[in-house]
Design a protein around this motif. Structure first.
Motif: not given
Length: 220
Positions: A117-118, A121, A124
């Motif tokens: 998930p990190q 991020q 993105d």
């Protein structure tokens, strides 16, 4: 639109023991060849393997720079072991955003799924920033889910950039063999590779409707 074939100028490198002689038993020559049919690059032999590697890398990079419109977001779509990272390796390092590499930077282990998930991020932020400044970007990750691709297309559209899907149609058997040769921390479960393979096939006819401005295929 189901995609047009893309043939990146990927090379293979080899050593040739035929140059060994009785007086020079350790001497051998090195070479490389381009895998694109009809490309005659790489006809020379070298006494130093580093010279062969340098010229092969230069050929890959020079040809890669002509593949896509400047400022494009290039989204690889394909299962683990399908050749996405090898494809990405022919582009300038700063063009490539790799989810594995980001996991490695965060956790010291490219296969550490707990930090995905990190890592996403960070991915993105990198993609959005490069799109804002019109920098060609090659995304090295599976991207087999429509919701993931939709977010990427939106980032390119926000800044009026072309967005290209490069779909890897490598056979499941080849994907499995390559995956098996990976180090244990980067090996993907076989069921996951099969699911990614199936999703890739299902995605191909949908990509134009998702907003991709160009669809290219590799392998198959």
């Amino acid at each position: 639109m189901v995609g047009t074939p893309l043939e990146p100028h990927i090379t293979w490198r080899f050593s040739d023991p035929a140059s060994m002689t009785v007086n020079h038993p350790a001497q051998k020559s090195f070479g490389w060849a381009c895998q694109v049919p009809g490309c005659r690059a790489g006809q020379d032999l070298y006494l130093d393997s580093r010279d062969a590697v340098r010229d092969a890398d230069d050929h890959e990079r020079r040809e890669a720079l002509t593949l896509f419109e400047p400022g494009a977001l290039v989204v690889a779509v394909g299962p683990g072991g399908s050749g996405k990272s090898r494809f990405a390796s022919v582009f300038p390092t700063d063009w490539v955003v790799s989810l594995d590499e980001l996991r490695g930077r965060l956790a010291g282990d490219e296969g550490e799924q707990a930090v995905t998930p990190q890592a996403v991020q960070l991915q993105d932020v990198l993609v959005a920033t490069r799109m804002e400044f019109g920098k060609t970007t090659v995304l090295d990750s599976t991207n087999v889910e429509s919701r993931v691709r939709a977010a990427l297309v939106a980032k390119a559209r926000r800044f009026n950039r072309p967005v290209v899907a490069v779909v890897f149609l490598t056979g499941l058997g080849h994907c499995g063999s390559r995956n098996h040769r990976r180090t244990a921390n980067r090996r993907v479960p076989h069921d996951t590779v099969r699911w990614q393979y199936e999703q890739t096939r299902l995605a191909l006819p949908l990509l134009a409707g998702e907003g991709f401005t160009e669809i290219r295929t590799v392998g198959g």
